[in-house]
Write an enzyme that holds these catalytic residues in place. Structure first.
Site, short mmCIF file in Angstrom:
data_model
loop_
_atom_site.label_atom_id
_atom_site.label_comp_id
_atom_site.label_asym_id
_atom_site.label_seq_id
_atom_site.Cartn_x
_atom_site.Cartn_y
_atom_site.Cartn_z
CB SER A 48 -0.91 0.02 1.22
OG SER A 48 -0.09 0.02 2.38
N GLY B 240 5.52 -2.66 1.00
CA GLY B 240 5.50 -3.93 0.28
C GLY B 240 6.30 -3.84 -1.00
CB ALA B 241 5.84 -5.55 -4.27
CB ALA B 242 4.84 -0.15 -4.01
CB THR C 242 -0.75 0.52 -4.14
OG1 THR C 242 -0.91 -0.29 -2.98
CG2 THR C 242 -0.37 1.93 -3.77
CE1 TYR C 243 -4.25 -1.03 1.50
CE2 TYR C 243 -3.66 -2.44 -0.33
CZ TYR C 243 -3.67 -2.18 1.02
OH TYR C 243 -3.09 -3.06 1.89
#
Length: 127
Positions: free
Chosen positions: A25, A73-75, A57-58
């Protein structure tokens, strides 16, 4: 028929953190969310001005006044603290609604403090 329109934007925010070991996120200062008409949990697009990456994402509500812009996360692999990003939300609406809808644009300084609010930007504007 509905069309997708630009709804809200935080322009040239500075990434303050990137947390790889976190559920994915983007955490955003709640003052910036409110000013840009972006809700917690809303889908956003993040455009990284430093490397051209585009991420979807959110949002997660961050502490008010903190200036936090944290990709989780992955971002987190797509940004570095200090990168300039544009955070954009979109909305579905009818063409009739779109004709009168005014998006919320928030311009921030290097500490992610609001310096200006608008309803649209013009071609050639530099902030």
């Amino acid at each position: 028929m509905n069309i997708t329109m630009f709804k809200g934007k935080i322009h040239r925010a500075t990434v303050t953190e990137a947390e790889l070991n976190y559920v994915g996120s983007i955490t955003i200062d709640s003052d910036l969310l409110e000013a840009s008409n972006i809700l917690p949990g809303e889908k956003v697009q993040i455009v990284n001005n430093n490397n051209g990456e585009r991420i979807e994402t959110y949002t997660i509500k961050g502490e008010a006044g903190s200036g936090i812009i944290c990709l989780n996360g992955a971002a987190a692999r797509r940004v570095q603290p200090g990168d300039k990003v544009i955070i954009i939300s979109y909305a579905q609406m009818t063409p009739e609604e779109a004709k009168t809808f005014e998006p919320s644009v928030v311009f921030v300084n290097d500490q992610n403090k609001i310096i200006e609010k608008a309803h649209m930007e013009k071609h050639g504007d530099i902030k």
